[in-house]
Write an enzyme that holds these catalytic residues in place. Structure first.
Site, mmCIF file in Angstrom:
data_model
loop_
_atom_site.group_PDB
_atom_site.id
_atom_site.type_symbol
_atom_site.label_atom_id
_atom_site.label_comp_id
_atom_site.label_asym_id
_atom_site.label_seq_id
_atom_site.Cartn_x
_atom_site.Cartn_y
_atom_site.Cartn_z
ATOM 1 N N LYS A 155 0.787 -1.246 0.000
ATOM 2 C CA LYS A 155 0.000 0.000 0.000
ATOM 3 C C LYS A 155 0.817 1.293 0.000
ATOM 4 O O LYS A 155 0.478 2.250 0.688
ATOM 5 C CB LYS A 155 -0.927 0.019 1.229
ATOM 6 C CG LYS A 155 -1.955 -1.070 1.252
ATOM 7 C CD LYS A 155 -2.784 -1.033 2.504
ATOM 8 C CE LYS A 155 -1.999 -1.533 3.705
ATOM 9 N NZ LYS A 155 -2.864 -1.887 4.844
ATOM 10 N N ASP A 191 -5.490 -5.450 10.753
ATOM 11 C CA ASP A 191 -6.799 -4.778 10.792
ATOM 12 C C ASP A 191 -7.961 -5.746 10.557
ATOM 13 O O ASP A 191 -9.070 -5.536 11.062
ATOM 14 C CB ASP A 191 -6.855 -3.594 9.798
ATOM 15 C CG ASP A 191 -6.388 -3.937 8.404
ATOM 16 O OD1 ASP A 191 -5.955 -5.074 8.170
ATOM 17 O OD2 ASP A 191 -6.444 -3.048 7.525
HETATM 18 C C1 BGC Z 1 -2.014 -5.819 3.893
HETATM 19 C C2 BGC Z 1 -2.914 -6.524 4.899
HETATM 20 C C3 BGC Z 1 -4.038 -5.610 5.325
HETATM 21 C C4 BGC Z 1 -4.763 -5.045 4.113
HETATM 22 C C5 BGC Z 1 -5.887 -4.098 4.477
HETATM 23 C C6 BGC Z 1 -2.841 -5.224 2.776
HETATM 24 O O1 BGC Z 1 -2.014 -4.468 1.935
HETATM 25 O O2 BGC Z 1 -1.077 -6.722 3.359
HETATM 26 O O3 BGC Z 1 -2.168 -6.944 6.013
HETATM 27 O O4 BGC Z 1 -4.921 -6.336 6.135
HETATM 28 O O5 BGC Z 1 -3.847 -4.363 3.288
HETATM 29 O O6 BGC Z 1 -5.444 -3.001 5.183
#
Ligand code: BGC
Length: 454
Positions: A155, A191
């Protein structure tokens, strides 16, 4: 009207029944691989045991701090669990400056500790002992409730010096460096786990937690006998454990190539984590707007949309040169519009591209493009949720969901349910509930469990 030309252009985004079934089968196989010790290394959905084995009873009480890092914002929270399924949450949102998202990890954690200290001071809690649950929403290998090694950033984050490290320890050290608050990191959670826990606090049938926001992922309650990666000492007192699936990485081994479009490939190639999180790149808020931008640009180039606009050339230049100009929140706004006013759509087109009074026909077409992108995302999410529900033994399963896409899109919930009705086994009953503050209440509930175990 949406004509044949545009339908043809969008066809790659429309999954056929065969493709849905095939993705479903591949997803289930991948989960089974992730859970088995001998095949886990080959699996892309890592199925990490979270060490959270107690679902809430609703009777939990106490004051807990919580931290939430993982999306566009970072939050500090103070949660008071009051028993009787009740809790209050006070929170403060802080922006995560772009340079901190990619700068040295130690600086990120120092910034977090500074925000924590300010929050504690504001609430006059400098002298109190405060147990803290840290919602850290990135893939982590856990070896216990409070040890979590980051496997990779996702992200848009890429701070050096954190991958492979224990993020609980890094936070603890940053708090110690300041030395102005008595805060103990008692639990680290994803989360999705927070979402599941906060929904289970309200509804005891909740077994799955899903996030469709900046990122996309899910966790679910699995029987310990099916989790080969969990050490035997965790199998005697408890029969279940929450598994963090990390389904965002589904497809990283080529399994989704048969449904990915040229635009998916472009979004991926321009991202900072190329070839990683391919399922996430088809389903989450960080990328959906960009998929619309690219398809809209292609439609313009093929003269399929805005055919009569005198501003076509300028429009195309704006689209071509401004990555991320069309945001996922715009998808929600466009899909919320109705014929013939299209007031949101017209406002967005004017604001982003300088085109005044877009024709009804063009608004309809843009809406169709948005629908194709978001329906595909919802279909993929529904495939994943159905796969998890069908693994769970209970006849009735409630799914807790959170995240900006799910929360703000006017029809995402309906799109998901439609596909789930086709995929969830007929002897099962399911429901979906919107999570209320998973990273606050959920984190406090995990911290409460952790404190009890200690
Ligand atoms: C992460 C997860 C997370 C999800 C939502 C993903 O990029 O790898 O760990 O739960 O984003 O936030």
């Amino acid at each position: 009207m949406v004509d044949v030309e545009l339908r043809e252009l969008m066809q790659p985004f429309v999954l056929s029944d065969y493709q849905v079934q095939e993705v479903y089968t591949r997803f289930c196989t991948e989960i089974a691989k992730g859970l088995r010790r001998s095949t886990n290394t080959q699996a892309v959905t890592k199925c990490y045991p979270t060490y959270v084995q107690d679902l809430p009873t609703g009777d939990e009480i106490g004051k807990y701090m919580a931290l939430d890092l993982g999306g566009t914002n970072f939050r500090v929270l103070l949660v008071t669990l009051k028993g009787h399924h009740d809790a209050t949450v006070e929170s403060q949102i802080y922006a995560v400056p772009k340079d901190l998202m990619v700068g040295p990890g130690v600086e990120l954690f120092d910034h977090i500790a500074e925000c924590l200290a300010k929050f504690v001071e504001k609430h006059n809690m400098q002298d109190a002992y405060l147990p803290l649950g840290f919602t850290f929403s990135f893939p982590c290998v856990q070896v216990g409730l409070k040890e979590a090694m980051l496997t990779r950033w996702t992200k848009g984050f890429s701070c050096p010096g954190v991958e492979g490290e224990d993020v609980g320890l890094m936070l603890h050290e940053a708090i110690q460096r300041r030395g102005d608050a008595d805060i103990a990191v008692v639990a680290i959670l994803n989360d999705t786990t927070g979402t599941l826990m906060s929904c289970a606090h309200r509804n005891p049938d909740c077994r799955v937690g899903v996030i469709v926001g900046t990122g996309c992922n899910a966790c679910y309650v699995e029987h310990v006998d099916n989790v080969e990666l969990l050490e035997t000492e965790f199998k005697s007192d408890h029969k279940q454990v929450i598994i963090n699936v990390e389904w965002g990485a589904f497809g990283d081994n080529g399994q989704l190539d048969f449904v990915r479009t040229e635009h998916d490939r472009e979004v991926d190639s321009k991202s900072i984590n190329c070839s990683q999180q391919l399922f996430e790149k088809m389903t989450s808020g960080m990328y959906m707007g960009e998929l619309v931008r690219l398809t809209l640009l292609r439609a313009l180039e093929r003269n399929t949309i805005f055919k009569l606009s005198t501003k076509r050339a300028e429009f195309a230049i704006v689209l071509r040169t401004n990555t991320n100009i069309f945001e996922t929140k715009h998808i929600s706004e466009v899909e919320d519009d109705s014929f013939p006013e299209f007031s949101n759509t017209r406002r967005i087109i004017k604001q982003l591209f300088g085109v005044e009074k877009a024709a009804v026909e063009d608004c309809q077409k843009l809406k169709y493009i948005c629908e194709c992108v978001s329906k595909r995302a919802a279909t993929l999410v529904a495939i994943g949720i159905s796969g998890l529900i069908n693994r769970i033994n209970d006849r009735k399963v409630v799914v807790g969901i959170d995240g900006s896409v799910y929360r703000y899109h006017p029809h995402f919930d309906a799109y998901i349910r439609e596909v789930m009705h086709k995929l969830v086994k007929s002897d099962k009953e399911f429901d979906i509930m919107l999570s209320e503050d998973g990273s606050g209440r959920g984190a406090a509930l995990v911290a409460a469990v952790a404190s009890k175990i200690k």
